[in-house]
Design a protein around this motif. Structure first.
Motif, PDB file in Angstrom:
ATOM      1  N   ILE A 158       0.834  -1.210   0.000  1.00  9.50           N
ATOM      2  CA  ILE A 158       0.000   0.000   0.000  1.00  9.50           C
ATOM      3  C   ILE A 158       0.868   1.258   0.000  1.00  9.50           C
ATOM      4  CG2 ILE A 158      -1.636   1.311   1.435  1.00  9.50           C
ATOM      5  CD1 ILE A 158      -2.727  -1.565   2.229  1.00  9.50           C
ATOM      6  N   ARG A 185       1.664   2.343  -3.419  1.00  8.85           N
ATOM      7  CA  ARG A 185       0.589   2.606  -4.360  1.00  8.85           C
ATOM      8  C   ARG A 185       0.315   4.105  -4.467  1.00  8.85           C
ATOM      9  NH1 ARG A 185      -1.504  -0.932  -7.653  1.00  8.85           N
ATOM     10  NH2 ARG A 185      -3.670  -0.431  -7.152  1.00  8.85           N
ATOM     11  N   ASN A 208      -2.385   5.554  -4.672  1.00 12.12           N
ATOM     12  CA  ASN A 208      -3.524   5.948  -3.838  1.00 12.12           C
ATOM     13  C   ASN A 208      -3.091   6.416  -2.447  1.00 12.12           C
ATOM     14  OD1 ASN A 208      -5.574   5.547  -5.689  1.00 12.12           O
ATOM     15  ND2 ASN A 208      -5.908   3.418  -5.102  1.00 12.12           N
ATOM     16  N   TYR A 239      -8.640   8.966  -5.598  1.00 14.61           N
ATOM     17  CA  TYR A 239      -8.279   7.552  -5.705  1.00 14.61           C
ATOM     18  C   TYR A 239      -8.563   6.974  -7.087  1.00 14.61           C
ATOM     19  CZ  TYR A 239      -8.121   7.358  -0.552  1.00 14.61           C
ATOM     20  OH  TYR A 239      -7.823   7.544   0.760  1.00 14.61           O
ATOM     21  N   ASP A 240      -7.691   6.093  -7.532  1.00 16.25           N
ATOM     22  CA  ASP A 240      -8.031   5.172  -8.618  1.00 16.25           C
ATOM     23  C   ASP A 240      -8.943   4.122  -7.998  1.00 16.25           C
ATOM     24  OD1 ASP A 240      -8.237   3.122 -10.414  1.00 16.25           O
ATOM     25  OD2 ASP A 240      -6.102   3.040 -10.889  1.00 16.25           O
ATOM     26  N   ARG A 241     -10.160   4.057  -8.463  1.00 13.87           N
ATOM     27  CA  ARG A 241     -11.173   3.261  -7.776  1.00 13.87           C
ATOM     28  C   ARG A 241     -11.072   1.769  -8.051  1.00 13.87           C
ATOM     29  NH1 ARG A 241     -12.614   6.216  -4.701  1.00 13.87           N
ATOM     30  NH2 ARG A 241     -12.894   4.247  -3.653  1.00 13.87           N
ATOM     31  N   LYS A 242     -10.214   1.364  -8.949  1.00  4.85           N
ATOM     32  CA  LYS A 242     -10.174  -0.050  -9.305  1.00  4.85           C
ATOM     33  C   LYS A 242      -9.568  -0.885  -8.165  1.00  4.85           C
ATOM     34  CE  LYS A 242      -8.165   0.378 -13.436  1.00  4.85           C
ATOM     35  NZ  LYS A 242      -8.149   1.838 -13.634  1.00  4.85           N
ATOM     36  N   ARG A 243     -10.220  -1.995  -7.868  1.00  6.08           N
ATOM     37  CA  ARG A 243      -9.711  -2.889  -6.838  1.00  6.08           C
ATOM     38  C   ARG A 243      -8.726  -3.861  -7.474  1.00  6.08           C
ATOM     39  NH1 ARG A 243     -12.541  -2.859  -1.621  1.00  6.08           N
ATOM     40  NH2 ARG A 243     -11.371  -4.728  -1.220  1.00  6.08           N
ATOM     41  N   VAL A 244      -7.664  -4.122  -6.782  1.00  6.01           N
ATOM     42  CA  VAL A 244      -6.628  -5.014  -7.296  1.00  6.01           C
ATOM     43  C   VAL A 244      -6.582  -6.269  -6.425  1.00  6.01           C
ATOM     44  CG1 VAL A 244      -4.171  -5.285  -7.629  1.00  6.01           C
ATOM     45  CG2 VAL A 244      -5.284  -3.135  -8.239  1.00  6.01           C
TER      46      VAL A 244
END
Lengths: 561, 561
Positions: free
Chosen positions: A532, A535, A537, A556-561
């Protein structure tokens, strides 16, 4: 901000030397069996510039003092059987790690800071479980983030009931990072907070107060202000009464003597040689002359006694290399001395392990070798003629990723030392368990009980290279002809690999076997936090750490990884 | 390369539908109790463009076929009690994950790819331990990287002794990343390879051959080419003879029926509704009409039988949402039907659990709910009037990070359904353990044995919202007045947090309790790999993944973190 800091050629050099008279952030007081550690952070006392330590927030410098205090309570205060941790500020126990410090710190600084704070908190739990010093968090104000994680490392938590003081883990909602100094792990694994409540709690920035905190197992008791001090003292006295710790006449942890000349740092019993071209640090541990003549003599020698002096130096060397020498990626663990003399010391300690000081020395070795396990450097043990890998020093070798042992003698030497031998004893068979509770030999032979039994059966014997290799205690046993080339190639090869991949590999191979709170914090939790911290974010220009306090929300980039 | 891919608006949509007749990379053959899976990768058959699958290397498409084959062997071939996994190529078993694919893939694609391959490998071990299908890796050529990790997931490894074929984990030395599909964990924790040898092995690009591979526990046996096929068959027959698996008349896993219209995807018993504005996917599971009348009826219905049909659909929904909808960060788990009917099915399955097909259905539920545990999305269970969270469906709710249960009825509804109830039964008390072996209730109440006992004692009863909340089985139980607002706020709040921090938080809170090989792979190992995948040393323009095969060496930042 972080990009600048990443690019700095030389981050500030860190020293771990301190003592109570020099503390700027903590006060230590002792009243019979109960000690009190009071956090009262000096806002202008940051270890680096660029931020103010407001609201009892902390940085590495604050934690270095805490670590020092926890150590001194064990060695200097055998009479102390309970420790109250509280705050000198009004309505604020501790706001956690300082956010501006985190925002401007490099990734490496953040990771190293978290590791040291985690080790200190594990050390608090170790003081309770292995030295009968029970820590009680007396939350006379809000404990947020790392502040509450500090409380979680204590055995009991008392929270003031004043209508406003709360416990909270606001990292996820406010900062986009984890409560990474054990918070998430201790919530569910230590305190048994229900996982859905832990989810709600760790996403509620303002935290939880009063009876609800008790009902959710976040605190053990909540007490009105007028009864707070009494309730804390009552718990402290009860904990002290329960403790089996018995001793008097603490010893003084005198300042370490350490001189650096060029690439060599010398302590009384240890030296560190840096080879910047090869990317190595060689740590040479000198063995003892002879064991203390008696327990009285050990107590009289105090911090000068070899088994304590050398482990203090080793601990300091580990910490300073980690903090200040990130480019020395491979540590060569070496020793000089008489293995029989180390065995004598080892037997002396084992025979007297009921003595409080001997116990503290053994526990210090345990924590120091565990620091090696958690060190993000490649560790090679070099077992050469003239070395003394016996007793606790063998554990240093077994903590390494590989063990190289010379088979025979260095024939070119003027006066060749006799071939190296190693000795297994109780230090490897149970005295210094790894974080999981298994011995290092148990981890090493976790697939082969017969090999573990054979190694244990060889205890007390002088094991030369052939026998050590046969027993699986060393990785390679080259002779004089091959030694230099094989080592050089191994070191060059190591230096050619991705430092990150090595860190990840070692963190996985070193922890075979079961896991528990401590190993999960250094494995699962820390690895996620490290991820994290990389990242955008969290650490990017629009990330939550950088945006915190600016009035702008993180993007935030909303995409979950 | 990766930067380009990161920026792509729409990565390719992934479908998990396949069947043996459509395989391009695997062949499945069955000979009595022994099946053979032969990997023979079509170089031009990559799931995305831009790379050739040389040397039996794999991508997600190859692994989707493997996953399908493993599933079909369990359901379609009850007579199969041993599975030989081998290669159709000369001298190359499998070179692992395709490097060019990894180099061009986005971070999210790499992480999701690794998760699916890890789940498939755990599924292979599950087939051995829970279905009596022992997998034997017949390495008729070199097994490198993910190729050797595939072998490590098998119960036994036979390596051809031809003077050249080796087992190897070259990720660290060649690629600057970890053997991240279980390799490091299985080396030391499953096979008991000594950690210093594991260190040497995982840093030796060319690997280890022949007897040394056996001595180091990297393989169970090494056999000359002329005896290789016989040795493998002998092991397969022995494994088949040991197996308690007994059954005949496999059922056919017919193609799933799935229709997507706009933001709604409908299966026979399940629908998924995407709300892109809110960032949610609502998964609505429909309960059964009635249980199968008899075991014979269940076998006759086969893949159409509710307990199997619905779990296949749920599994597919999980996989496709994960792969194709990263921006739907919160999943709302819902159900519609009669809880009594689910309980009837549950009792039917429990009563007949000795039947091979019933066992397979139960094990499939177990693996599917574990996929939820390992899913990097926030999971909220919505327990409303008209829902049917009983039996295996209650485990779906308990896998969620939070459970919201309506207290009472929706008074505005035309014909208000009766208040929701949930039912605990054997599915929550042991049939569907989490990866660590604990039940989900055990993890939930790991700090409170009395609460666990109380929940278990309530088995079989209809638990309304008040009782469910009292037993700690749900997080919140708002009434009709508060329901909409409370849910909306919770969902909006979740969408406002850092997706990365949520992923890390959930990965720590969901796995309280002990750890084992499987949990360590999804926790410790995967988290480190994710970290490394973000680091410039691996993924940057000068990183090892991008430089591999270019003739240029990676240019590493040498500092250890």
């Amino acid at each position: 901000m972080s990009v600048t800091h990443e690019d700095q050629a030389a981050p500030p050099l860190v020293s771990f030397d301190t003592e109570p008279a020099r503390y700027r952030h903590w006060r230590m007081s002792v009243d019979g069996p109960v000690a009190t550690l009071t956090l009262d952070v000096a806002e202008d006392g940051g270890i680096t510039g660029g931020y103010e330590l407001k609201m009892n927030s902390y940085d590495l410098g604050v934690d270095i003092e805490l670590h020092d205090a926890v150590q001194r309570l064990r060695f200097e205060h055998p009479e102390v059987r309970a420790v109250v941790m509280t705050s000198g500020k009004d309505r604020m126990f501790c706001a956690g790690a300082n956010i501006r410090m985190l925002a401007q710190a490099s990734h490496a600084w953040k990771v190293n800071f978290c590791k040291f704070t985690n080790e200190t908190r594990s050390g608090i739990e170790d003081a309770t479980s292995c030295s009968g010093q029970t820590y009680i968090a007396a939350l006379n104000g809000t404990a947020a983030g790392g502040g509450y994680e500090l409380a979680l490392a204590c055995d009991e938590i008392v929270l003031i009931d004043d209508g406003s003081s709360a416990v909270a883990l606001p990292e996820v909602p406010l900062l986009g990072v984890l409560p990474g100094t054990g918070g998430l792990t201790r919530l569910v694994d230590k305190r048994g907070v229900r996982r859905d409540r832990a989810d709600v709690f760790a996403t509620t920035a303002e935290g939880v107060r009063g009876e609800k905190a008790v009902a959710w197992r976040l605190a053990d008791e909540t007490v009105k202000a007028r009864d707070f001090a009494d309730a804390v003292q009552r718990r402290a006295r009860l904990a002290a009464d329960r403790s089996a710790r018995a001793g008097a006449g603490g010893i003084r942890l005198t300042p370490l003597r350490r001189v650096t000349e060029g690439d060599v740092t010398r302590y009384d019993h240890l030296r560190v040689e840096a080879d910047r071209g090869a990317g190595t640090a060689t740590i040479v541990i000198a063995g003892p002359d002879e064991p203390p003549g008696s327990l009285d003599e050990l107590h009289a020698e105090g911090a000068a006694a070899w088994p304590l002096a050398v482990v203090r130096e080793l601990d300091d060397a580990i910490l300073t290399l980690r903090a200040n020498e990130p480019a020395l990626g491979t540590w060569l663990l070496s020793s000089e001395g008489d293995p029989a003399a180390v065995s004598e010391v080892s037997r002396f300690l084992l025979k007297n392990r009921e003595d409080w000081l001997v116990n503290e020395i053994i526990q210090f070795w345990k924590r120091t070798v565990r620091r090696l396990d958690a060190t993000s450097r490649s560790l090679f043990a070099l077992i050469e003629p003239g070395s003394c890998f016996a007793g606790p020093l063998l554990e240093v070798a077994l903590a390494a990723d590989r063990q190289y042992m010379l088979d025979g003698v260095f024939t070119d030497a003027d006066q060749p030392a006799p071939p190296a031998v190693i000795r297994v004893d109780e230090f490897s068979l149970g005295l210094l368990p790894t974080a999981s509770g298994m011995t290092r030999l148990g981890v090493r032979f976790c697939g082969a009980q017969a090999e573990l039994d054979a190694a244990a059966a060889a205890a007390g014997q002088d094991l030369d290279a052939a026998r050590a290799a046969g027993l699986g205690l060393v990785t390679e046993a080259p002779d004089d002809l091959d030694w230099d080339d094989e080592l050089r190639l191994a070191i060059e090869e190591r230096a050619s690999f991705s430092p990150d991949a090595l860190t990840g590999m070692e963190a996985n191979l070193r922890f075979a076997g079961p896991e528990n709170c401590e190993t999960k914090i250094f494995g699962r939790l820390s690895a996620w936090q490290n991820w994290i911290f990389q990242r955008p974010n969290a650490a990017g220009p629009e990330g939550a750490l950088r945006r915190y306090g600016t009035g702008q929300r993180a993007d935030y980039d909303r995409k979950r990884v």
